[in-house]
Design a protein around this motif. Structure first.
Motif, PDB file in Angstrom:
ATOM      1  N   VAL A  78       0.862  -1.183   0.000  1.00  0.00           N
ATOM      2  CA  VAL A  78       0.000   0.000   0.000  1.00  0.00           C
ATOM      3  C   VAL A  78       0.897   1.231   0.000  1.00  0.00           C
ATOM      4  CG1 VAL A  78      -1.748   1.289   1.268  1.00  0.00           C
ATOM      5  CG2 VAL A  78      -1.859  -1.208   1.194  1.00  0.00           C
ATOM      6  N   CYS A  79       0.677   2.132  -0.947  1.00  0.00           N
ATOM      7  CA  CYS A  79       1.459   3.361  -1.053  1.00  0.00           C
ATOM      8  C   CYS A  79       1.155   4.257   0.144  1.00  0.00           C
ATOM      9  CB  CYS A  79       1.122   4.096  -2.353  1.00  0.00           C
ATOM     10  SG  CYS A  79       1.932   5.698  -2.493  1.00  0.00           S
ATOM     11  N   VAL A  80       2.207   4.733   0.798  1.00  0.00           N
ATOM     12  CA  VAL A  80       1.998   5.632   1.944  1.00  0.00           C
ATOM     13  C   VAL A  80       1.632   7.031   1.475  1.00  0.00           C
ATOM     14  CG1 VAL A  80       3.477   4.329   3.501  1.00  0.00           C
ATOM     15  CG2 VAL A  80       4.459   6.171   2.134  1.00  0.00           C
ATOM     16  N   GLY A  81       1.839   7.342   0.186  1.00  0.00           N
ATOM     17  CA  GLY A  81       1.507   8.661  -0.343  1.00  0.00           C
ATOM     18  C   GLY A  81       0.024   8.843  -0.624  1.00  0.00           C
ATOM     19  N   CYS A  82      -0.610   7.794  -1.193  1.00  0.00           N
ATOM     20  CA  CYS A  82      -2.015   7.952  -1.594  1.00  0.00           C
ATOM     21  C   CYS A  82      -2.927   6.839  -1.083  1.00  0.00           C
ATOM     22  CB  CYS A  82      -2.120   8.036  -3.116  1.00  0.00           C
ATOM     23  SG  CYS A  82      -1.686   6.500  -3.978  1.00  0.00           S
ATOM     24  N   GLY A  83      -2.362   5.790  -0.495  1.00  0.00           N
ATOM     25  CA  GLY A  83      -3.170   4.700   0.042  1.00  0.00           C
ATOM     26  C   GLY A  83      -3.561   3.641  -0.962  1.00  0.00           C
ATOM     27  N   ARG A  84      -3.140   3.803  -2.219  1.00  0.00           N
ATOM     28  CA  ARG A  84      -3.494   2.828  -3.253  1.00  0.00           C
ATOM     29  C   ARG A  84      -2.668   1.548  -3.089  1.00  0.00           C
ATOM     30  NH1 ARG A  84      -2.829   3.568  -9.821  1.00  0.00           N
ATOM     31  NH2 ARG A  84      -3.334   1.422 -10.326  1.00  0.00           N
ATOM     32  N   THR A  85      -3.282   0.417  -3.352  1.00  0.00           N
ATOM     33  CA  THR A  85      -2.554  -0.846  -3.362  1.00  0.00           C
ATOM     34  C   THR A  85      -1.811  -0.957  -4.691  1.00  0.00           C
ATOM     35  OG1 THR A  85      -4.148  -1.928  -1.918  1.00  0.00           O
ATOM     36  CG2 THR A  85      -2.760  -3.362  -3.261  1.00  0.00           C
ATOM     37  N   VAL A  86      -0.520  -1.174  -4.611  1.00  0.00           N
ATOM     38  CA  VAL A  86       0.337  -1.303  -5.792  1.00  0.00           C
ATOM     39  C   VAL A  86       0.654  -2.778  -5.964  1.00  0.00           C
ATOM     40  CG1 VAL A  86       2.537  -0.653  -6.833  1.00  0.00           C
ATOM     41  CG2 VAL A  86       1.308   0.980  -5.395  1.00  0.00           C
ATOM     42  N   GLN A  87       0.458  -3.288  -7.164  1.00  0.00           N
ATOM     43  CA  GLN A  87       0.695  -4.699  -7.456  1.00  0.00           C
ATOM     44  C   GLN A  87       1.696  -4.821  -8.593  1.00  0.00           C
ATOM     45  OE1 GLN A  87      -0.769  -7.633  -6.039  1.00  0.00           O
ATOM     46  NE2 GLN A  87       0.757  -8.658  -7.286  1.00  0.00           N
ATOM     47  N   LEU A  88       2.867  -5.376  -8.298  1.00  0.00           N
ATOM     48  CA  LEU A  88       3.840  -5.665  -9.344  1.00  0.00           C
ATOM     49  C   LEU A  88       3.572  -7.060  -9.894  1.00  0.00           C
ATOM     50  CD1 LEU A  88       7.238  -4.483  -7.810  1.00  0.00           C
ATOM     51  CD2 LEU A  88       5.828  -3.304  -9.490  1.00  0.00           C
ATOM     52  N   ASP A  89       4.059  -7.308 -11.084  1.00  0.00           N
ATOM     53  CA  ASP A  89       3.996  -8.647 -11.660  1.00  0.00           C
ATOM     54  C   ASP A  89       5.129  -9.460 -11.030  1.00  0.00           C
ATOM     55  OD1 ASP A  89       4.230 -10.941 -13.218  1.00  0.00           O
ATOM     56  OD2 ASP A  89       3.864  -9.890 -15.100  1.00  0.00           O
ATOM     57  N   ALA A  90       4.800 -10.283 -10.033  1.00  0.00           N
ATOM     58  CA  ALA A  90       5.800 -11.038  -9.279  1.00  0.00           C
ATOM     59  C   ALA A  90       6.637 -11.934 -10.185  1.00  0.00           C
ATOM     60  CB  ALA A  90       5.124 -11.863  -8.192  1.00  0.00           C
ATOM     61  N   GLU A  91       6.019 -12.533 -11.181  1.00  0.00           N
ATOM     62  CA  GLU A  91       6.753 -13.403 -12.093  1.00  0.00           C
ATOM     63  C   GLU A  91       7.765 -12.609 -12.909  1.00  0.00           C
ATOM     64  OE1 GLU A  91       4.096 -15.802 -14.426  1.00  0.00           O
ATOM     65  OE2 GLU A  91       3.095 -16.593 -12.648  1.00  0.00           O
ATOM     66  N   GLN A  92       7.392 -11.405 -13.333  1.00  0.00           N
ATOM     67  CA  GLN A  92       8.312 -10.570 -14.100  1.00  0.00           C
ATOM     68  C   GLN A  92       9.476 -10.110 -13.237  1.00  0.00           C
ATOM     69  OE1 GLN A  92       8.522  -9.880 -17.407  1.00  0.00           O
ATOM     70  NE2 GLN A  92      10.450  -8.925 -16.842  1.00  0.00           N
ATOM     71  N   VAL A  93       9.210  -9.739 -12.000  1.00  0.00           N
ATOM     72  CA  VAL A  93      10.282  -9.349 -11.081  1.00  0.00           C
ATOM     73  C   VAL A  93      11.254 -10.515 -10.923  1.00  0.00           C
ATOM     74  CG1 VAL A  93      10.859  -8.714  -8.707  1.00  0.00           C
ATOM     75  CG2 VAL A  93       8.918  -7.624  -9.842  1.00  0.00           C
ATOM     76  N   ALA A  94      10.733 -11.713 -10.666  1.00  0.00           N
ATOM     77  CA  ALA A  94      11.573 -12.894 -10.473  1.00  0.00           C
ATOM     78  C   ALA A  94      12.375 -13.209 -11.735  1.00  0.00           C
ATOM     79  CB  ALA A  94      10.722 -14.091 -10.065  1.00  0.00           C
ATOM     80  N   ARG A  95      11.747 -13.101 -12.910  1.00  0.00           N
ATOM     81  CA  ARG A  95      12.458 -13.362 -14.172  1.00  0.00           C
ATOM     82  C   ARG A  95      13.591 -12.360 -14.384  1.00  0.00           C
ATOM     83  NH1 ARG A  95       7.299 -14.378 -16.302  1.00  0.00           N
ATOM     84  NH2 ARG A  95       7.161 -12.257 -17.069  1.00  0.00           N
ATOM     85  N   SER A  96      13.318 -11.099 -14.125  1.00  0.00           N
ATOM     86  CA  SER A  96      14.333 -10.060 -14.318  1.00  0.00           C
ATOM     87  C   SER A  96      15.518 -10.255 -13.382  1.00  0.00           C
ATOM     88  CB  SER A  96      13.734  -8.670 -14.102  1.00  0.00           C
ATOM     89  OG  SER A  96      12.753  -8.405 -15.067  1.00  0.00           O
ATOM     90  N   VAL A  97      15.230 -10.574 -12.127  1.00  0.00           N
ATOM     91  CA  VAL A  97      16.312 -10.805 -11.166  1.00  0.00           C
ATOM     92  C   VAL A  97      17.107 -12.043 -11.572  1.00  0.00           C
ATOM     93  CG1 VAL A  97      16.839 -11.382  -8.763  1.00  0.00           C
ATOM     94  CG2 VAL A  97      15.163  -9.605  -9.283  1.00  0.00           C
ATOM     95  N   LYS A  98      16.430 -13.092 -12.009  1.00  0.00           N
ATOM     96  CA  LYS A  98      17.133 -14.315 -12.449  1.00  0.00           C
ATOM     97  C   LYS A  98      18.032 -14.025 -13.637  1.00  0.00           C
ATOM     98  CE  LYS A  98      16.897 -19.153 -13.411  1.00  0.00           C
ATOM     99  NZ  LYS A  98      18.295 -19.143 -13.734  1.00  0.00           N
ATOM    100  N   GLU A  99      17.580 -13.204 -14.571  1.00  0.00           N
ATOM    101  CA  GLU A  99      18.413 -12.843 -15.725  1.00  0.00           C
ATOM    102  C   GLU A  99      19.680 -12.122 -15.268  1.00  0.00           C
ATOM    103  OE1 GLU A  99      15.981 -10.577 -18.407  1.00  0.00           O
ATOM    104  OE2 GLU A  99      14.707 -12.294 -18.872  1.00  0.00           O
ATOM    105  N   MET A 100      19.552 -11.227 -14.284  1.00  0.00           N
ATOM    106  CA  MET A 100      20.735 -10.527 -13.777  1.00  0.00           C
ATOM    107  C   MET A 100      21.678 -11.512 -13.084  1.00  0.00           C
ATOM    108  SD  MET A 100      19.311  -6.870 -12.348  1.00  0.00           S
ATOM    109  CE  MET A 100      18.301  -7.601 -11.079  1.00  0.00           C
ATOM    110  N   GLU A 101      21.126 -12.418 -12.278  1.00  0.00           N
ATOM    111  CA  GLU A 101      21.953 -13.403 -11.585  1.00  0.00           C
ATOM    112  C   GLU A 101      22.649 -14.326 -12.577  1.00  0.00           C
ATOM    113  OE1 GLU A 101      19.388 -13.563  -7.439  1.00  0.00           O
ATOM    114  OE2 GLU A 101      19.000 -15.081  -8.968  1.00  0.00           O
TER     115      GLU A 101
END
Length: 73
Positions: A35-58
């Motif tokens: 939840v953003c502390v600035g506006c209270g909106r729930t922010v949802q990232l694409d967890a699979e994309q985050v994991a894929r991007s980190v794996k590519e860097m590793e």
């Protein structure tokens, strides 16, 4: 190599208000929703994309380490 970049911190902007939240890649992999502390909106990232991007860097770092080992032989 798993977790190599977990401590790297990024400033993640809220898509609604632009408020930036400093979070580590490890935290983002485990908690892609917050939840953003600035506006209270729930922010949802694409967890699979985050994991894929980190794996590519590793994987890229692992490849580089293998190349360095070849040079030392």
């Amino acid at each position: 190599m798993s977790g190599f970049f977990d401590g790297v911190q990024l400033n993640v902007p809220c898509p609604n208000c632009g408020h930036e939240v400093p979070q580590t890649l490890g935290w983002l992999k485990r908690s892609p929703e917050w939840v953003c502390v600035g506006c209270g909106r729930t922010v949802q990232l694409d967890a699979e994309q985050v994991a894929r991007s980190v794996k590519e860097m590793e994987d890229a770092v692992a490849d580089l380490q293998r190349e360095f080992k070849k040079l030392g032989q």
